[in-house]
Scaffold this motif. Structure first.
Motif, PDB file in Angstrom:
ATOM      1  N   LYS A  88       0.801  -1.235   0.000  1.00  0.00           N
ATOM      2  CA  LYS A  88       0.000   0.000   0.000  1.00  0.00           C
ATOM      3  C   LYS A  88       0.835   1.287   0.000  1.00  0.00           C
ATOM      4  O   LYS A  88       0.330   2.374   0.264  1.00  0.00           O
ATOM      5  CB  LYS A  88      -0.918  -0.006   1.202  1.00  0.00           C
ATOM      6  N   SER A 128      -9.881   1.778  -1.161  1.00  0.00           N
ATOM      7  CA  SER A 128      -9.224   3.011  -0.731  1.00  0.00           C
ATOM      8  C   SER A 128      -9.853   4.244  -1.363  1.00  0.00           C
ATOM      9  O   SER A 128     -10.327   4.194  -2.504  1.00  0.00           O
ATOM     10  CB  SER A 128      -7.747   2.955  -1.131  1.00  0.00           C
ATOM     11  N   ASN A 182      -8.055   7.941   5.741  1.00  0.00           N
ATOM     12  CA  ASN A 182      -6.683   7.798   6.263  1.00  0.00           C
ATOM     13  C   ASN A 182      -6.651   7.178   7.660  1.00  0.00           C
ATOM     14  O   ASN A 182      -6.831   7.896   8.648  1.00  0.00           O
ATOM     15  CB  ASN A 182      -5.995   9.169   6.274  1.00  0.00           C
ATOM     16  N   ASN A 202       3.855   7.593   5.529  1.00  0.00           N
ATOM     17  CA  ASN A 202       2.647   8.262   5.997  1.00  0.00           C
ATOM     18  C   ASN A 202       2.927   9.298   7.088  1.00  0.00           C
ATOM     19  O   ASN A 202       3.883   9.184   7.858  1.00  0.00           O
ATOM     20  CB  ASN A 202       1.634   7.219   6.505  1.00  0.00           C
ATOM     21  N   LEU A 203       2.033  10.286   7.161  1.00  0.00           N
ATOM     22  CA  LEU A 203       2.231  11.447   8.024  1.00  0.00           C
ATOM     23  C   LEU A 203       2.365  11.094   9.509  1.00  0.00           C
ATOM     24  O   LEU A 203       3.335  11.492  10.167  1.00  0.00           O
ATOM     25  CB  LEU A 203       1.056  12.425   7.845  1.00  0.00           C
ATOM     26  N   PHE A 206       5.388   9.317  10.816  1.00  0.00           N
ATOM     27  CA  PHE A 206       6.553  10.200  10.700  1.00  0.00           C
ATOM     28  C   PHE A 206       6.556  11.211  11.846  1.00  0.00           C
ATOM     29  O   PHE A 206       7.595  11.509  12.456  1.00  0.00           O
ATOM     30  CB  PHE A 206       6.583  10.920   9.339  1.00  0.00           C
ATOM     31  N   THR A 219       8.997  16.992   7.364  1.00  0.00           N
ATOM     32  CA  THR A 219       8.804  17.949   6.274  1.00  0.00           C
ATOM     33  C   THR A 219       7.338  17.924   5.884  1.00  0.00           C
ATOM     34  O   THR A 219       6.792  16.847   5.592  1.00  0.00           O
ATOM     35  CB  THR A 219       9.660  17.576   5.042  1.00  0.00           C
ATOM     36  N   PHE A 221       4.770  18.509   3.246  1.00  0.00           N
ATOM     37  CA  PHE A 221       4.880  18.570   1.788  1.00  0.00           C
ATOM     38  C   PHE A 221       3.858  19.555   1.200  1.00  0.00           C
ATOM     39  O   PHE A 221       2.732  19.205   0.886  1.00  0.00           O
ATOM     40  CB  PHE A 221       4.656  17.189   1.173  1.00  0.00           C
ATOM     41  N   CYS A 232      -2.298  20.130   2.815  1.00  0.00           N
ATOM     42  CA  CYS A 232      -3.314  19.196   2.301  1.00  0.00           C
ATOM     43  C   CYS A 232      -4.298  18.771   3.377  1.00  0.00           C
ATOM     44  O   CYS A 232      -3.947  18.677   4.557  1.00  0.00           O
ATOM     45  CB  CYS A 232      -2.651  17.935   1.774  1.00  0.00           C
ATOM     46  N   VAL A 275      -2.793  19.024   7.276  1.00  0.00           N
ATOM     47  CA  VAL A 275      -1.550  18.497   7.856  1.00  0.00           C
ATOM     48  C   VAL A 275      -1.160  19.348   9.063  1.00  0.00           C
ATOM     49  O   VAL A 275      -0.831  18.834  10.133  1.00  0.00           O
ATOM     50  CB  VAL A 275      -0.422  18.484   6.803  1.00  0.00           C
TER      51      VAL A 275
HETATM   52  C1  WQD Z   1      -1.176  12.521   4.295  1.00  0.00           C
HETATM   53  C2  WQD Z   1      -0.785  13.969   4.121  1.00  0.00           C
HETATM   54  C3  WQD Z   1       1.097  14.319   2.669  1.00  0.00           C
HETATM   55  C4  WQD Z   1       4.179  12.508   5.125  1.00  0.00           C
HETATM   56  C5  WQD Z   1      -2.659   7.234   2.554  1.00  0.00           C
HETATM   57  C6  WQD Z   1      -2.220   5.892   2.163  1.00  0.00           C
HETATM   58  C7  WQD Z   1      -3.098   5.326   1.082  1.00  0.00           C
HETATM   59  C8  WQD Z   1      -4.566   5.489   1.435  1.00  0.00           C
HETATM   60  C9  WQD Z   1      -4.896   6.914   1.819  1.00  0.00           C
HETATM   61  C10 WQD Z   1      -5.404   3.417   2.280  1.00  0.00           C
HETATM   62  C11 WQD Z   1      -0.414  14.307   2.674  1.00  0.00           C
HETATM   63  C12 WQD Z   1       1.414  14.761   4.089  1.00  0.00           C
HETATM   64  C13 WQD Z   1       2.950  12.937   4.666  1.00  0.00           C
HETATM   65  C14 WQD Z   1       5.175  13.449   5.458  1.00  0.00           C
HETATM   66  C15 WQD Z   1       3.674  15.221   4.879  1.00  0.00           C
HETATM   67  N1  WQD Z   1      -4.936   4.644   2.501  1.00  0.00           N
HETATM   68  N2  WQD Z   1       2.705  14.277   4.559  1.00  0.00           N
HETATM   69  N3  WQD Z   1       4.877  14.773   5.322  1.00  0.00           N
HETATM   70  O1  WQD Z   1      -1.012  10.139   0.925  1.00  0.00           O
HETATM   71  O2  WQD Z   1      -3.274  10.522   1.998  1.00  0.00           O
HETATM   72  O3  WQD Z   1      -2.405   8.175   1.531  1.00  0.00           O
HETATM   73  O4  WQD Z   1      -4.023   7.258   2.890  1.00  0.00           O
HETATM   74  O5  WQD Z   1      -5.539   2.884   1.242  1.00  0.00           O
HETATM   75  O6  WQD Z   1      -2.763   3.977   0.988  1.00  0.00           O
HETATM   76  O7  WQD Z   1      -0.903   6.001   1.697  1.00  0.00           O
HETATM   77  O8  WQD Z   1      -1.449   9.602   3.360  1.00  0.00           O
HETATM   78  O9  WQD Z   1      -0.114   9.906   5.414  1.00  0.00           O
HETATM   79  O10 WQD Z   1       1.106   9.662   3.192  1.00  0.00           O
HETATM   80  O11 WQD Z   1      -0.143  11.745   3.658  1.00  0.00           O
HETATM   81  O12 WQD Z   1       3.428  16.429   4.758  1.00  0.00           O
HETATM   82  O13 WQD Z   1       6.320  13.112   5.875  1.00  0.00           O
HETATM   83  O14 WQD Z   1       0.386  14.198   4.896  1.00  0.00           O
HETATM   84  O15 WQD Z   1       1.621  15.251   1.739  1.00  0.00           O
HETATM   85  O16 WQD Z   1      -0.869  15.625   2.407  1.00  0.00           O
HETATM   86  P1  WQD Z   1      -2.043   9.713   1.878  1.00  0.00           P
HETATM   87  P2  WQD Z   1      -0.061  10.170   3.946  1.00  0.00           P
END
Ligand code: WQD
Length: 341
Positions: A88, A128, A182, A202-203, A206, A219, A221, A232, A275
């Protein structure tokens, strides 16, 4: 008299393990198949610590027909299946598309074929919100347009939903596809939670790894999106609420409550959080500050997506109970327990 046996593929993983706990709580007997590629065996002991029951565990791969045949031979009384086993990581799927198409798509095909061979007709599928891409309108309903996937991962979820659509038309298979938003947080016991391998994509993991000192800084994003504060927006829901939705879904199938052979439900809170709001809520609720900087946007990110949960609330009979504060506090308690492991 124990309730029916439920096969949980990927049952040692983040959402799978929380769902196994909730299946026990509802009196079901879970049987887990997991290849442990993206999960760790100690979680099985943690499930036992939480529930007092030792889950039946079969180390195997849903893509391997022989593994499934051996398991279904041994457990011919399985009444339904909750299918989590899939990769995933959005970013990884871009770099390794064939790994994702094989595992996520072929895995579902082989599973369906072997279930049909045994007359097992009830399947809950882990889908998803990525199928919506960047929605024109938020909140998204189950009828919102499915947009061209932004990644091979998202494409595998769309393809799998199409496989289910075609399969239920010409077979006894009945299915429910759950479109997660999420999932974050951890079990109240802090014995199970999210276990990202390597650097978290994932956020929330992290954030907790930065807060505990494993990462130097977070960071964020992108800060120039057209949202409340430029970052976002996502619909974060507690993994325990999500797990409970799976129990409701398998019960719906077992009780023949479905009105269509394939039903689709959005699983979210119905509320979007940015975020920056997640970061601020974490600091406020835990009292733990951590370093973060604003960086460039991440490829593939959508600006804003959150769920219309009317159908899940009114038809599935499920609504989230836990708020963002609890999600982040439980995620933090889990991170602290991991550091003591
Ligand atoms: C969330 C927000 C990033 C990391 C996930 C799963 C996907 C699906 C949906 C199940 C975004 C920001 C992240 C970081 C950041 N779930 N971010 N700094 O991309 O919505 O997708 O949920 O199927 O499988 O991956 O989740 O947690 O990666 O990002 O700023 O170090 O946090 O840009 O806006 P995402 P995420």
């Amino acid at each position: 008299m124990s309730k029916p046996k439920i096969l949980v593929t990927g049952g040692v993983g983040f959402i799978g393990s929380h769902t196994v706990v909730e299946l026990y709580n509802a009196g079901y007997e879970p049987v887990i198949i997991d290849n442990l590629n993206n999960s760790e065996a100690f979680i099985l002991d943690r499930i036992t610590q939480i529930t007092g029951q030792k889950p039946v565990f079969f180390k195997g791969d849903v893509c391997e027909r022989a593994d499934l045949q051996a398991l279904l031979e041994q457990h011919s009384d399985i009444a339904g299946v909750i299918h989590f086993a899939a990769y995933k990581a959005v970013g990884e799927s871009v770099q390794h598309p064939l790994k994702y198409y094989h595992n996520n798509v072929s895995g579902l095909v082989v599973l369906l074929q072997e279930l049909q061979a045994k007359g097992i007709n009830n399947l809950v599928f882990s889908s998803s919100c990525t199928v919506y891409g960047q929605p024109e309108i938020n909140p998204v309903t189950e009828n919102s347009p499915v947009q061209k996937a932004e990644s091979p991962y998202g494409n595998t979820k769309q393809i799998c939903e199409e496989i289910l659509t075609d399969t239920v038309k010409v077979s006894d298979t009945k299915a429910i596809a759950l479109r997660y938003f999420n999932p974050i947080g951890a079990h109240d016991s802090a014995l199970i939670g999210e276990l990202p391998l390597g650097v978290p994509n994932n956020l929330v993991p992290f954030i907790t790894q930065t807060a505990i000192g494993k990462r130097e800084k977070l960071t964020i994003f992108g800060s120039d999106y057209n949202t409340v504060d430029g970052t976002c927006v996502r619909d974060y829901l507690h993994v325990v609420d999500l797990a409970i939705a799976h129990v409701r879904a398998i019960e719906r199938l077992l009780n023949n409550e479905s009105t269509d052979k394939l039903e689709i439900f959005n699983l979210g809170t119905g509320k979007g959080s940015s975020v920056k709001e997640v970061v601020d809520t974490f600091v406020a609720e835990t009292g733990v500050n951590f370093n973060f900087v604003y960086g460039p946007r991440r490829d593939g990110d959508v600006e804003q997506v959150y769920a219309d949960t009317t159908k899940a609330n009114n038809v599935l009979g499920w609504k989230t109970q836990r708020d963002l504060k609890n999600m982040l506090v439980t995620a933090w308690e889990w991170e602290k327990s991991l550091s003591k492991k």
